[in-house]
Scaffold this motif. Structure first.
Motif, short mmCIF file in Angstrom:
data_model
loop_
_atom_site.label_atom_id
_atom_site.label_comp_id
_atom_site.label_asym_id
_atom_site.label_seq_id
_atom_site.Cartn_x
_atom_site.Cartn_y
_atom_site.Cartn_z
N GLY A 32 70.79 48.70 -4.37
CA GLY A 32 69.87 48.59 -5.49
C GLY A 32 70.66 48.82 -6.76
N PHE A 33 70.01 48.73 -7.89
CA PHE A 33 70.70 48.94 -9.16
C PHE A 33 71.02 50.42 -9.34
CE2 PHE A 33 69.47 44.71 -9.93
CZ PHE A 33 70.06 44.25 -11.11
N ARG A 34 72.26 50.73 -9.65
CA ARG A 34 72.62 52.09 -10.03
C ARG A 34 71.92 52.42 -11.35
NH1 ARG A 34 78.99 52.45 -10.41
NH2 ARG A 34 78.48 51.02 -12.11
N ALA A 35 71.67 53.70 -11.58
CA ALA A 35 70.96 54.11 -12.80
C ALA A 35 71.67 53.62 -14.05
CB ALA A 35 70.81 55.63 -12.83
N GLN A 36 73.00 53.75 -14.08
CA GLN A 36 73.74 53.32 -15.26
C GLN A 36 73.71 51.80 -15.43
OE1 GLN A 36 75.00 54.77 -12.48
NE2 GLN A 36 77.23 54.53 -12.35
N ASP A 37 73.60 51.08 -14.32
CA ASP A 37 73.51 49.63 -14.42
C ASP A 37 72.10 49.18 -14.81
OD1 ASP A 37 76.17 49.45 -13.63
OD2 ASP A 37 75.64 49.37 -11.51
N ASP A 38 71.10 49.95 -14.41
CA ASP A 38 69.74 49.62 -14.84
C ASP A 38 69.62 49.73 -16.36
OD1 ASP A 38 66.86 49.06 -14.34
OD2 ASP A 38 66.64 51.07 -15.16
N ALA A 39 70.32 50.68 -16.94
CA ALA A 39 70.30 50.81 -18.41
C ALA A 39 70.88 49.56 -19.06
CB ALA A 39 71.08 52.05 -18.84
N VAL A 40 71.94 49.02 -18.47
CA VAL A 40 72.52 47.77 -18.98
C VAL A 40 71.54 46.62 -18.77
CG1 VAL A 40 74.44 46.15 -18.78
CG2 VAL A 40 74.86 48.61 -18.52
N THR A 57 70.97 36.46 -12.07
CA THR A 57 71.78 37.65 -12.34
C THR A 57 71.44 38.78 -11.38
OG1 THR A 57 72.00 37.03 -14.67
CG2 THR A 57 72.39 39.34 -14.11
N ALA A 58 70.17 38.94 -11.05
CA ALA A 58 69.79 39.99 -10.10
C ALA A 58 70.42 39.75 -8.74
CB ALA A 58 68.27 40.06 -9.99
N TYR A 59 70.37 38.50 -8.25
CA TYR A 59 71.01 38.19 -6.97
C TYR A 59 72.52 38.36 -7.06
CZ TYR A 59 66.82 36.36 -4.67
OH TYR A 59 65.59 36.23 -4.08
N ALA A 60 73.11 37.90 -8.17
CA ALA A 60 74.55 38.03 -8.32
C ALA A 60 74.98 39.49 -8.34
CB ALA A 60 75.01 37.32 -9.60
N TYR A 61 74.13 40.35 -8.91
CA TYR A 61 74.42 41.79 -8.90
C TYR A 61 74.51 42.30 -7.45
CZ TYR A 61 73.93 46.84 -9.65
OH TYR A 61 74.13 48.20 -9.64
N GLY A 62 73.53 41.91 -6.62
CA GLY A 62 73.57 42.34 -5.23
C GLY A 62 74.81 41.84 -4.51
N LEU A 63 75.19 40.59 -4.76
CA LEU A 63 76.39 40.04 -4.14
C LEU A 63 77.64 40.74 -4.65
CD1 LEU A 63 75.27 36.32 -4.35
CD2 LEU A 63 75.77 37.56 -2.22
N ALA A 74 88.12 48.27 -5.95
CA ALA A 74 87.64 47.68 -7.20
C ALA A 74 86.88 48.71 -8.02
CB ALA A 74 86.75 46.48 -6.90
N ASP A 75 86.90 48.55 -9.32
CA ASP A 75 86.19 49.45 -10.23
C ASP A 75 84.78 48.92 -10.46
OD1 ASP A 75 85.23 51.05 -12.29
OD2 ASP A 75 87.14 51.08 -13.38
N ARG A 76 83.80 49.55 -9.81
CA ARG A 76 82.41 49.12 -9.95
C ARG A 76 81.92 49.23 -11.39
NH1 ARG A 76 79.08 49.36 -5.05
NH2 ARG A 76 80.46 49.65 -3.27
N ASP A 77 82.49 50.17 -12.14
CA ASP A 77 82.05 50.35 -13.52
C ASP A 77 82.50 49.21 -14.42
OD1 ASP A 77 80.86 52.71 -12.80
OD2 ASP A 77 82.53 53.97 -13.44
N ILE A 78 83.31 48.32 -13.89
CA ILE A 78 83.66 47.09 -14.58
C ILE A 78 82.91 45.90 -13.97
CG2 ILE A 78 85.52 45.43 -15.02
CD1 ILE A 78 87.38 47.85 -15.36
N VAL A 79 82.96 45.80 -12.65
CA VAL A 79 82.37 44.64 -11.96
C VAL A 79 80.86 44.55 -12.20
CG1 VAL A 79 81.91 43.57 -9.72
CG2 VAL A 79 84.14 44.63 -10.17
#
Length: 229
Positions: A32-40, A57-63, A74-79
């Motif tokens: 699911g969306f991380r809290a910090q990514d939901d803010a973005v 974009t929602a599907y691409a986020y899951g992928l 990989a750095d998730r905070d970038i990807v």
């Protein structure tokens, strides 16, 4: 009145099995969306209401999250912020011109480049307002500025963003969207999508996922599956 079949006691088995479900944390591949990514996401979604870019974009986020699972280095905070923000720039292109940019047999590279440049600027503003690390913002902006037009990769994080973006096309939503965009049958859409995905991926993980998604898309079109309704 009959009990709806998808309630715990209203199923084909006839009794509730929900008490035997495993803990979410024990099952791989559920994200699911991380809290910090939901803010973005909350800041970005305003820019994504063009040609189903929000759902894309929602599907691409899951992928992208799945690819990060397969590439823990990989750095998730970038990807993950990058994949949320990568298509925000299409909001600056007149909607009736968006499909001109990506149509088969032609295209408008000027519009592709415009959406990349504008998306990079939008990303810098959103991430800056949210207080993200400056060095990571710079890397995210560099990824977005070239995510479609650049044929080479800047590194692993760029590869995962590019791959997640392309893999969406092979999902059921991606196939249906391409059918609607260009008035194609399902097999025609699958043929076009496959020509634009398999040979343009950067990671083995994405190539494996692409094969699996393509197999599902193919079976959706065969007469044996169609005859089953």
């Amino acid at each position: 009145m009959p009990v709806p079949r998808r309630l715990p006691a209203g199923n084909q088995l006839g009794h509730d099995v929900t008490g035997f479900l495993p803990d979410l944390a024990d099952v791989p591949g559920i994200t699911g969306f991380r809290a910090q990514d939901d803010a973005v996401w909350q800041r970005a979604v305003h820019y994504l209401h063009v040609r189903s870019n929000d759902v894309h974009t929602a599907y691409a986020y899951g992928l992208a999250a799945a690819l990060c699972d397969l590439h823990p280095e990989a750095d998730r905070d970038i990807v993950l912020p990058a994949i949320i923000l990568h298509d925000t720039g299409w909001s600056t292109v007149p909607e009736d011109q968006v499909l001109e940019a990506i149509q088969p047999g032609a295209g408008r590279i000027d519009l592709v480049l415009r959406h990349e440049k504008k998306g990079a600027a939008i990303a810098a503003e959103i991430l800056g307002d949210l207080g993200h690390d400056r060095a990571k913002i710079d890397r995210i902006v560099a990824i977005i500025d070239g995510h479609d037009s650049r044929s080479v990769t800047l590194g692993l994080e760029d590869s995962l963003v590019k791959d997640a973006d392309k893999l969406w096309r092979l999902t059921p939503h991606g196939v249906e969207t391409v059918m609607d965009w260009f008035g194609l049958t399902r097999p025609q859409a699958r043929l076009l999508i496959s020509s634009r995905v398999h040979d343009h991926l950067f990671t083995d993980a994405a190539r494996t996922i692409a094969r699996a998604l393509a197999a599902v898309a193919t079976i959706d079109s065969v007469p044996q599956r169609i005859a089953l309704g």
